[in-house]
Design a protein around this motif. Sequence first.
Motif, PDB file in Angstrom:
ATOM      1  N   GLN A   1       0.813  -1.185   0.000  1.00  0.00           N
ATOM      2  CA  GLN A   1       0.000   0.000   0.000  1.00  0.00           C
ATOM      3  C   GLN A   1       0.856   1.248   0.000  1.00  0.00           C
ATOM      4  O   GLN A   1       2.050   1.204   0.302  1.00  0.00           O
ATOM      5  N   VAL A   2       0.215   2.359  -0.333  1.00  0.00           N
ATOM      6  CA  VAL A   2       0.867   3.659  -0.316  1.00  0.00           C
ATOM      7  C   VAL A   2       0.475   4.375   0.965  1.00  0.00           C
ATOM      8  O   VAL A   2      -0.692   4.372   1.361  1.00  0.00           O
ATOM      9  N   GLN A   3       1.450   4.966   1.633  1.00  0.00           N
ATOM     10  CA  GLN A   3       1.155   5.785   2.815  1.00  0.00           C
ATOM     11  C   GLN A   3       1.050   7.240   2.369  1.00  0.00           C
ATOM     12  O   GLN A   3       1.886   7.728   1.592  1.00  0.00           O
ATOM     13  N   LEU A   4       0.031   7.925   2.874  1.00  0.00           N
ATOM     14  CA  LEU A   4      -0.267   9.284   2.422  1.00  0.00           C
ATOM     15  C   LEU A   4      -0.352  10.233   3.608  1.00  0.00           C
ATOM     16  O   LEU A   4      -0.978   9.900   4.623  1.00  0.00           O
ATOM     17  N   VAL A   5       0.247  11.411   3.463  1.00  0.00           N
ATOM     18  CA  VAL A   5       0.186  12.439   4.499  1.00  0.00           C
ATOM     19  C   VAL A   5      -0.199  13.759   3.853  1.00  0.00           C
ATOM     20  O   VAL A   5       0.510  14.241   2.956  1.00  0.00           O
ATOM     21  N   ALA A  24       3.353  11.040  -0.639  1.00  0.00           N
ATOM     22  CA  ALA A  24       3.207   9.591  -0.635  1.00  0.00           C
ATOM     23  C   ALA A  24       4.530   8.900  -0.360  1.00  0.00           C
ATOM     24  O   ALA A  24       5.599   9.396  -0.728  1.00  0.00           O
ATOM     25  N   SER A  25       4.436   7.748   0.248  1.00  0.00           N
ATOM     26  CA  SER A  25       5.601   6.902   0.444  1.00  0.00           C
ATOM     27  C   SER A  25       5.137   5.455   0.362  1.00  0.00           C
ATOM     28  O   SER A  25       3.953   5.155   0.438  1.00  0.00           O
ATOM     29  N   GLY A  26       6.093   4.565   0.201  1.00  0.00           N
ATOM     30  CA  GLY A  26       5.743   3.156   0.105  1.00  0.00           C
ATOM     31  C   GLY A  26       5.864   2.678  -1.330  1.00  0.00           C
ATOM     32  O   GLY A  26       6.915   2.790  -1.933  1.00  0.00           O
ATOM     33  N   ARG A  27       4.795   2.202  -1.872  1.00  0.00           N
ATOM     34  CA  ARG A  27       4.806   1.632  -3.214  1.00  0.00           C
ATOM     35  C   ARG A  27       4.979   2.714  -4.279  1.00  0.00           C
ATOM     36  O   ARG A  27       4.922   3.898  -3.997  1.00  0.00           O
ATOM     37  N   THR A  28       5.201   2.318  -5.493  1.00  0.00           N
ATOM     38  CA  THR A  28       5.486   3.233  -6.588  1.00  0.00           C
ATOM     39  C   THR A  28       4.302   4.160  -6.828  1.00  0.00           C
ATOM     40  O   THR A  28       3.254   3.744  -7.327  1.00  0.00           O
ATOM     41  N   PHE A  29       4.496   5.420  -6.462  1.00  0.00           N
ATOM     42  CA  PHE A  29       3.427   6.416  -6.522  1.00  0.00           C
ATOM     43  C   PHE A  29       2.911   6.597  -7.939  1.00  0.00           C
ATOM     44  O   PHE A  29       1.713   6.754  -8.160  1.00  0.00           O
ATOM     45  N   SER A  30       3.800   6.544  -8.908  1.00  0.00           N
ATOM     46  CA  SER A  30       3.404   6.812 -10.287  1.00  0.00           C
ATOM     47  C   SER A  30       2.507   5.726 -10.882  1.00  0.00           C
ATOM     48  O   SER A  30       1.988   5.889 -11.981  1.00  0.00           O
ATOM     49  N   ASN A  31       2.329   4.627 -10.184  1.00  0.00           N
ATOM     50  CA  ASN A  31       1.421   3.576 -10.645  1.00  0.00           C
ATOM     51  C   ASN A  31      -0.033   3.854 -10.277  1.00  0.00           C
ATOM     52  O   ASN A  31      -0.929   3.151 -10.741  1.00  0.00           O
ATOM     53  N   TYR A  32      -0.260   4.843  -9.429  1.00  0.00           N
ATOM     54  CA  TYR A  32      -1.578   5.061  -8.849  1.00  0.00           C
ATOM     55  C   TYR A  32      -2.205   6.376  -9.285  1.00  0.00           C
ATOM     56  O   TYR A  32      -1.527   7.399  -9.414  1.00  0.00           O
ATOM     57  N   ALA A  33      -3.522   6.330  -9.467  1.00  0.00           N
ATOM     58  CA  ALA A  33      -4.285   7.564  -9.565  1.00  0.00           C
ATOM     59  C   ALA A  33      -4.414   8.159  -8.161  1.00  0.00           C
ATOM     60  O   ALA A  33      -4.356   7.425  -7.164  1.00  0.00           O
ATOM     61  N   TYR A  94     -10.298  17.477   4.355  1.00  0.00           N
ATOM     62  CA  TYR A  94      -9.909  17.038   3.018  1.00  0.00           C
ATOM     63  C   TYR A  94      -8.947  15.855   3.131  1.00  0.00           C
ATOM     64  O   TYR A  94      -7.983  15.906   3.903  1.00  0.00           O
ATOM     65  N   TYR A  95      -9.226  14.833   2.323  1.00  0.00           N
ATOM     66  CA  TYR A  95      -8.463  13.606   2.372  1.00  0.00           C
ATOM     67  C   TYR A  95      -7.867  13.286   1.010  1.00  0.00           C
ATOM     68  O   TYR A  95      -8.552  13.387  -0.012  1.00  0.00           O
ATOM     69  N   CYS A  96      -6.638  12.856   1.024  1.00  0.00           N
ATOM     70  CA  CYS A  96      -5.969  12.364  -0.162  1.00  0.00           C
ATOM     71  C   CYS A  96      -6.135  10.841  -0.208  1.00  0.00           C
ATOM     72  O   CYS A  96      -6.140  10.183   0.843  1.00  0.00           O
ATOM     73  N   SER A 101      -7.520   3.823 -10.858  1.00  0.00           N
ATOM     74  CA  SER A 101      -8.099   4.581 -11.968  1.00  0.00           C
ATOM     75  C   SER A 101      -8.721   5.880 -11.464  1.00  0.00           C
ATOM     76  O   SER A 101      -9.561   5.851 -10.565  1.00  0.00           O
ATOM     77  N   ALA A 102      -8.318   6.996 -12.066  1.00  0.00           N
ATOM     78  CA  ALA A 102      -8.906   8.277 -11.685  1.00  0.00           C
ATOM     79  C   ALA A 102     -10.386   8.313 -12.048  1.00  0.00           C
ATOM     80  O   ALA A 102     -11.207   8.839 -11.291  1.00  0.00           O
ATOM     81  N   ALA A 103     -10.722   7.754 -13.188  1.00  0.00           N
ATOM     82  CA  ALA A 103     -12.122   7.742 -13.609  1.00  0.00           C
ATOM     83  C   ALA A 103     -12.972   6.979 -12.600  1.00  0.00           C
ATOM     84  O   ALA A 103     -14.070   7.421 -12.224  1.00  0.00           O
ATOM     85  N   ARG A 104     -12.486   5.843 -12.158  1.00  0.00           N
ATOM     86  CA  ARG A 104     -13.258   5.045 -11.196  1.00  0.00           C
ATOM     87  C   ARG A 104     -13.309   5.704  -9.833  1.00  0.00           C
ATOM     88  O   ARG A 104     -14.330   5.636  -9.143  1.00  0.00           O
ATOM     89  N   LEU A 105     -12.233   6.351  -9.426  1.00  0.00           N
ATOM     90  CA  LEU A 105     -12.271   7.085  -8.154  1.00  0.00           C
ATOM     91  C   LEU A 105     -13.314   8.191  -8.218  1.00  0.00           C
ATOM     92  O   LEU A 105     -13.967   8.497  -7.224  1.00  0.00           O
ATOM     93  N   SER A 106     -13.478   8.803  -9.377  1.00  0.00           N
ATOM     94  CA  SER A 106     -14.426   9.904  -9.517  1.00  0.00           C
ATOM     95  C   SER A 106     -15.877   9.429  -9.534  1.00  0.00           C
ATOM     96  O   SER A 106     -16.792  10.239  -9.356  1.00  0.00           O
ATOM     97  N   THR A 107     -16.073   8.136  -9.747  1.00  0.00           N
ATOM     98  CA  THR A 107     -17.451   7.627  -9.847  1.00  0.00           C
ATOM     99  C   THR A 107     -17.801   6.647  -8.741  1.00  0.00           C
ATOM    100  O   THR A 107     -18.767   5.903  -8.857  1.00  0.00           O
ATOM    101  N   GLY A 108     -16.999   6.635  -7.683  1.00  0.00           N
ATOM    102  CA  GLY A 108     -17.421   5.885  -6.509  1.00  0.00           C
ATOM    103  C   GLY A 108     -16.611   4.677  -6.103  1.00  0.00           C
ATOM    104  O   GLY A 108     -16.917   4.058  -5.085  1.00  0.00           O
ATOM    105  N   ASP A 109     -15.592   4.317  -6.884  1.00  0.00           N
ATOM    106  CA  ASP A 109     -14.760   3.189  -6.462  1.00  0.00           C
ATOM    107  C   ASP A 109     -14.064   3.507  -5.146  1.00  0.00           C
ATOM    108  O   ASP A 109     -13.664   4.652  -4.905  1.00  0.00           O
ATOM    109  N   SER A 110     -13.888   2.497  -4.320  1.00  0.00           N
ATOM    110  CA  SER A 110     -13.203   2.710  -3.045  1.00  0.00           C
ATOM    111  C   SER A 110     -11.703   2.820  -3.259  1.00  0.00           C
ATOM    112  O   SER A 110     -11.109   1.962  -3.919  1.00  0.00           O
ATOM    113  N   PRO A 111     -11.072   3.852  -2.719  1.00  0.00           N
ATOM    114  CA  PRO A 111      -9.623   3.970  -2.816  1.00  0.00           C
ATOM    115  C   PRO A 111      -8.918   2.831  -2.080  1.00  0.00           C
ATOM    116  O   PRO A 111      -9.473   2.239  -1.162  1.00  0.00           O
ATOM    117  N   SER A 112      -7.679   2.590  -2.461  1.00  0.00           N
ATOM    118  CA  SER A 112      -6.892   1.560  -1.801  1.00  0.00           C
ATOM    119  C   SER A 112      -6.154   2.101  -0.588  1.00  0.00           C
ATOM    120  O   SER A 112      -5.819   1.344   0.331  1.00  0.00           O
TER     121      SER A 112
END
Length: 124
Positions: A1-5, A24-33, A94-96, A101-112
């Motif tokens: 997982q990615v850790q976010l602050v 972000a820290s942890g896994r490869t940030f550039s792989n994630y929306a 406000y939460y990061c 997928s950015a599209a799926r995050l925008s339409t209700g998918d649960s973030p990881s």
Amino acid sequence: QVQLVESGGGLVQAGDSLRLSCKASGRTFSNYAVAWFRQAPGKEREFVAAISPSGATTYYTDSVKGRFTIYRDNAKNTADLQMNSLKPEDTAAYYCATGRSAARLSTGDSPSSWGQGTQVTVSS
């Protein structure tokens, strides 16, 4: 997982600007929306903005279009939310968050992954 602050929240007046940052820290940030969500007192958490892994595509909820801009810098593992012309109704925590997928995050998918949140208060 990615850790976010998150950082950058605060108390401002209507019409002011704020820039929130998500580190972000942890896994490869550039792989994630990346997305920003917000939750006002007594209300459900709502989607605000999202950006694709490459940064090429962005999504916004209607109420912030033209006022908020989401950015990312994959070299620095950061994703920022520039908020201009703030209104009292933008007051919220406000939460990061990250997802595949950015599209799926925008339409209700649960973030990881979720950050701990940063408070934004806009006075009238």
